[in-house]
Design an enzyme around this catalytic site. Structure first.
Site, mmCIF file in Angstrom:
data_model
loop_
_atom_site.group_PDB
_atom_site.id
_atom_site.type_symbol
_atom_site.label_atom_id
_atom_site.label_comp_id
_atom_site.label_asym_id
_atom_site.label_seq_id
_atom_site.Cartn_x
_atom_site.Cartn_y
_atom_site.Cartn_z
ATOM 1 N N LYS A 21 0.727 -1.096 0.244
ATOM 2 C CA LYS A 21 -0.026 0.237 0.036
ATOM 3 C C LYS A 21 0.725 1.412 0.126
ATOM 4 O O LYS A 21 0.647 2.225 -0.643
ATOM 5 C CB LYS A 21 -1.062 0.121 1.205
ATOM 6 C CG LYS A 21 -2.172 -0.742 0.925
ATOM 7 C CD LYS A 21 -3.202 -0.134 2.059
ATOM 8 C CE LYS A 21 -4.022 -1.564 2.389
ATOM 9 N NZ LYS A 21 -3.490 -2.230 3.644
ATOM 10 N N GLU A 79 11.482 -9.598 6.319
ATOM 11 C CA GLU A 79 10.370 -9.573 5.163
ATOM 12 C C GLU A 79 11.212 -9.716 3.774
ATOM 13 O O GLU A 79 12.114 -8.939 3.560
ATOM 14 C CB GLU A 79 9.828 -8.247 5.044
ATOM 15 C CG GLU A 79 9.689 -7.351 6.344
ATOM 16 C CD GLU A 79 9.035 -6.153 6.202
ATOM 17 O OE1 GLU A 79 8.672 -5.594 5.168
ATOM 18 O OE2 GLU A 79 9.228 -5.534 7.288
ATOM 19 N N ARG A 104 23.318 -3.509 2.852
ATOM 20 C CA ARG A 104 23.371 -2.243 3.637
ATOM 21 C C ARG A 104 22.791 -2.382 4.776
ATOM 22 O O ARG A 104 21.760 -3.330 4.894
ATOM 23 C CB ARG A 104 23.044 -1.059 2.662
ATOM 24 C CG ARG A 104 21.464 -1.081 2.559
ATOM 25 C CD ARG A 104 20.790 0.121 1.932
ATOM 26 N NE ARG A 104 19.667 -0.122 1.375
ATOM 27 C CZ ARG A 104 18.717 0.443 2.420
ATOM 28 N NH1 ARG A 104 18.918 0.907 3.439
ATOM 29 N NH2 ARG A 104 17.425 0.326 1.794
HETATM 30 P P1 ADP Z 1 2.032 -7.552 4.873
HETATM 31 O O1 ADP Z 1 2.317 -6.444 5.666
HETATM 32 O O2 ADP Z 1 0.908 -8.323 5.283
HETATM 33 O O3 ADP Z 1 3.373 -8.400 4.657
HETATM 34 P P2 ADP Z 1 2.412 -6.589 2.166
HETATM 35 O O4 ADP Z 1 1.840 -5.220 1.748
HETATM 36 O O5 ADP Z 1 3.894 -6.862 2.493
HETATM 37 O O6 ADP Z 1 1.776 -6.938 3.699
HETATM 38 O O7 ADP Z 1 2.304 -7.596 0.957
HETATM 39 C C1 ADP Z 1 2.785 -8.954 1.324
HETATM 40 C C2 ADP Z 1 2.071 -9.930 0.752
HETATM 41 O O8 ADP Z 1 2.000 -9.763 -0.800
HETATM 42 C C3 ADP Z 1 2.987 -11.344 0.779
HETATM 43 O O9 ADP Z 1 2.456 -11.865 1.915
HETATM 44 C C4 ADP Z 1 2.284 -12.094 -0.542
HETATM 45 O O10 ADP Z 1 1.224 -12.876 -0.105
HETATM 46 C C5 ADP Z 1 1.859 -10.906 -1.701
HETATM 47 N N1 ADP Z 1 2.943 -10.849 -2.537
HETATM 48 C C6 ADP Z 1 2.571 -10.395 -4.035
HETATM 49 N N2 ADP Z 1 3.474 -10.441 -4.592
HETATM 50 C C7 ADP Z 1 4.822 -10.566 -3.996
HETATM 51 C C8 ADP Z 1 5.983 -10.256 -4.078
HETATM 52 N N3 ADP Z 1 6.759 -10.262 -5.384
HETATM 53 N N4 ADP Z 1 7.017 -10.418 -3.012
HETATM 54 C C9 ADP Z 1 6.366 -10.633 -1.766
HETATM 55 N N5 ADP Z 1 5.391 -10.601 -1.544
HETATM 56 C C10 ADP Z 1 4.186 -10.674 -2.403
HETATM 57 N N1 RBF Z 2 12.692 0.180 6.180
HETATM 58 C C1 RBF Z 2 13.371 1.127 6.538
HETATM 59 O O1 RBF Z 2 12.958 1.751 7.626
HETATM 60 N N2 RBF Z 2 14.721 1.533 6.465
HETATM 61 C C2 RBF Z 2 15.224 0.884 5.318
HETATM 62 O O2 RBF Z 2 16.310 1.257 5.050
HETATM 63 C C3 RBF Z 2 14.752 -0.058 4.593
HETATM 64 N N3 RBF Z 2 15.196 -0.913 3.541
HETATM 65 C C4 RBF Z 2 14.469 -1.841 2.927
HETATM 66 C C5 RBF Z 2 14.782 -2.507 1.987
HETATM 67 C C6 RBF Z 2 14.287 -3.613 1.176
HETATM 68 C C7 RBF Z 2 14.919 -3.968 0.160
HETATM 69 C C8 RBF Z 2 13.140 -3.862 1.659
HETATM 70 C C9 RBF Z 2 12.286 -5.082 0.877
HETATM 71 C C10 RBF Z 2 12.403 -3.156 2.686
HETATM 72 C C11 RBF Z 2 13.352 -2.366 3.181
HETATM 73 N N4 RBF Z 2 12.704 -1.541 4.343
HETATM 74 C C12 RBF Z 2 13.410 -0.564 5.119
HETATM 75 C C13 RBF Z 2 11.418 -2.108 4.973
HETATM 76 C C14 RBF Z 2 10.175 -1.370 4.628
HETATM 77 O O3 RBF Z 2 9.916 -0.026 5.605
HETATM 78 C C15 RBF Z 2 9.131 -2.241 5.058
HETATM 79 O O4 RBF Z 2 9.003 -3.468 4.059
HETATM 80 C C16 RBF Z 2 7.539 -1.835 4.892
HETATM 81 O O5 RBF Z 2 7.469 -1.012 5.818
HETATM 82 C C17 RBF Z 2 6.566 -3.003 4.725
HETATM 83 O O6 RBF Z 2 6.733 -3.670 5.939
HETATM 84 MG MG MG Z 3 5.188 -7.192 4.267
#
Ligand code: ADP
Ligand code: RBF
Ligand code: MG
Length: 159
Positions: A21, A79, A104
């Site tokens: 989102k 994650e 990083r």
């Molecule tokens: P949450 O906070 O519940 O983890 P996210 O907005 O991070 O929600 O969405 C994560 C979910 O989206 C995953 O649990 C999975 O079901 C779905 N999803 C769809 N495509 C991907 C992707 N390319 N990588 C990771 N999760 C994905």
């Molecule tokens: N969150 C941070 O607060 N700082 C970061 O430097 C940061 N780097 C990220 C790098 C990657 C490749 C990914 C996938 C996520 C990262 N996030 C980071 C987490 C991000 O805030 C989180 O995925 C969302 O808030 C959804 O849980």
């Molecule tokens: Mg997530």
């Protein structure tokens, strides 16, 4: 980091629902039971590697481990963003990951746009690094040859 490559698997649980989102970058979250089993030398930060859902294809991934300083989470999360377009969510399914390298530390940002830009640059770095022969060969590891029973989400670590 002596523990790399590190292999682990577990079910995909619900997080804060923010990844897709707020950022347009969904991340599949592991439960606390998996986060708690990380070896001590795998610190918080951003990693890259390989991942697959159940017995599906193996995709490149980036992973964030820690407290998301931008959002000031109180719970440590692990994650994975798989670099692939999925048709549907896969909550409850088994995610297998091979963490291959470190990119990083996690950090704070002054805007969500900067966080998104940092993640996109992590994705580009992961794509490039994973094309190296020494990283490509991990896709063939026996860890990924284990067939996952979708009826039972066992949480396993290592091989
Ligand atoms: P949450 O906070 O519940 O983890 P996210 O907005 O991070 O929600 O969405 C994560 C979910 O989206 C995953 O649990 C999975 O079901 C779905 N999803 C769809 N495509 C991907 C992707 N390319 N990588 C990771 N999760 C994905
Ligand atoms: N969150 C941070 O607060 N700082 C970061 O430097 C940061 N780097 C990220 C790098 C990657 C490749 C990914 C996938 C996520 C990262 N996030 C980071 C987490 C991000 O805030 C989180 O995925 C969302 O808030 C959804 O849980
Ligand atoms: Mg997530």
């Amino acid at each position: 980091m002596r523990s790399l490559p590190f292999f682990c698997r577990g079910p995909v649980v619900r997080g804060f629902g923010r990844g897709s989102k707020d950022l347009g970058i969904p991340t599949a979250n592991f439960p606390e039971s998996v986060v708690d089993k990380l070896p001590a030398d795998i610190g918080t930060g951003i990693y890259y590697g390989w991942a697959r859902v159940n017995n599906g294809d193996i995709h490149k991934m980036v992973m964030s481990i820690g407290w998301n300083p931008y959002y000031k989470n109180t719970k440590k999360s692990m994650e994975t963003h798989l670099i692939h377009k999925f048709k549907e969510d896969f909550y409850g399914q088994t995610l297998s990951v091979a963490m291959v390298g470190y990119i990083r530390p996690e950090r704070g940002f002054s805007s969500v746009e900067e966080l998104i830009a940092a993640i996109h640059s992590d994705i580009e770095e992961a794509k490039r690094k994973l094309d190296l022969p020494e990283h490509m060969k991990l896709k063939e590891d026996k860890f990924f040859r284990t067939s996952i029973s979708t009826a039972n989400h066992q949480i396993m670590n290592g091989h």
